[in-house]
Scaffold this active site. Structure first.
Site, PDB file in Angstrom:
ATOM      1  CG  ASP A  46      -1.807   1.223   1.297  1.00 50.67           C
ATOM      2  OD1 ASP A  46      -2.962   1.117   0.856  1.00 50.67           O
ATOM      3  OD2 ASP A  46      -1.359   2.290   1.775  1.00 50.67           O
ATOM      4  CE1 TYR A  51       0.377   7.951   2.656  1.00 53.65           C
ATOM      5  CE2 TYR A  51       1.011   5.739   1.970  1.00 53.65           C
ATOM      6  CZ  TYR A  51       0.128   6.591   2.608  1.00 53.65           C
ATOM      7  OH  TYR A  51      -0.996   6.066   3.207  1.00 53.65           O
ATOM      8  CG  HIS A 107      -4.765   9.759   0.574  1.00 53.59           C
ATOM      9  ND1 HIS A 107      -3.412   9.826   0.374  1.00 53.59           N
ATOM     10  CD2 HIS A 107      -4.914   9.202   1.800  1.00 53.59           C
ATOM     11  CE1 HIS A 107      -2.773   9.338   1.414  1.00 53.59           C
ATOM     12  NE2 HIS A 107      -3.664   8.952   2.304  1.00 53.59           N
TER      13      HIS A 107
END
Length: 294
Positions: A46, A51, A107
């Site tokens: 994931d 990120y 997200h």
């Protein structure tokens, strides 16, 4: 109870119950962590555009030597990309160096500008409609779409307008913040749950909880294994503990069967200690429907 090995999504695909989370896993470390996890039995990775490590996750997948078709790969549409859904998908595919995603999530239901402010002129529901369009038009590029950090209120609004029911809702979930209302609402519509922050945060405060320690002693395992197994023993839930340390990645893979009484005891922790690690205030969109933040 018997811990699951995988969860069947509403697309028919099998999603491995245990995955490797990569939030805050930095370039230079994350590619090694991903390669190690895959070489040692993990088949679910994931990541997210936010990120900043999609390229390195892709390198780790290549370095592992595990065939791409054996891996379940998830990434997430960034808040600041909600006005450019198709472009964001292509950028993620390029960075990950993969022809397709197994799962692509929104997200947060929180459109933002490139300079980090709430994009109040744009509706996240339009983002979902565009994700649906891209998904239908590109079955070779994205196998399933879903959401992340969706409260019951937001999920109901989405479902009232959706043509495609999300395959997954990824949420913070652990015994101090089970978010059972979201779990139940999602299950009702055939939406699987992925639990992030299963240890209660980076510092793993729940490892020292007396209930967790008692159950860990009962099974002669580390408290971390109990916290991860808590999810694997509940229907339709996958879990993504994160680590870049090889020994911890290996240790986290030990999933045990828990009893119904164990699950009830763990779920009762929230009555005494409620901890929400990931709050949405930084998005500029308020509490986005989470009742504990009212």
């Amino acid at each position: 109870m018997t811990a699951s090995k995988s969860v069947k999504l509403n697309t028919g695909a099998e999603m491995p119950t245990l995955g490797l989370g990569t939030w805050r896993s930095q370039p230079g470390e994350v590619e090694k962590a991903v390669a190690h996890a895959l070489k040692n039995g993990y088949r679910h990775i994931d990541t997210a555009t936010a990120y900043g490590n999609e390229k390195e996750v892709g390198l780790g997948i290549k370095d592992s030597g595990v065939p791409r078709e054996e891996i379940f790969l998830t990434t997430k549409l960034n808040n600041s990309d909600q006005r450019d859904v198709a472009g964001s998908l292509d950028r993620s595919l390029k960075l990950l160096d993969t022809p397709y995603l197994d799962l692509w999530l929104m997200h947060w239901p929180a459109p933002m500008t490139k300079d980090g402010k709430a994009d109040k002129a744009y509706d996240w529901l339009d983002t979902w409609k565009e994700m649906e369009r891209v998904y239908k038009a590109n079955p070779d590029k994205v196998k399933a779409i879903g959401v992340s950090n969706f409260s019951v209120t937001y999920l109901k609004r989405l479902l009232a307008a959706a043509e495609v029911v999300p395959a997954v809702n990824q949420i913070e979930s652990h015994p101090a913040c089970t978010q059972e209302d979201i779990v139940e609402e999602s299950r009702k519509h055939g939406i699987a749950i992925t639990a992030y922050s299963p240890l209660g945060s980076d510092t793993a405060p729940l490892r020292t909880n007396p209930v967790v320690q008692k159950i860990a002693q009962k099974y002669s395992v580390d408290p971390t294994n109990i916290l991860i197994s808590f999810h694997a023993n509940r229907p339709d839930i996958t879990v993504i503990p994160k680590s870049v340390t090889p020994s911890r990645i290996d240790a986290n893979a030990k999933i045990i069967d828990l009893t119904e009484e164990d699950i009830k005891e763990l779920a009762s922790i929230e009555k005494e200690t409620h901890i929400r690690v990931c709050k949405p205030d930084w998005t500029g969109w308020g509490n986005i429907g989470f009742p504990d933040l009212d």
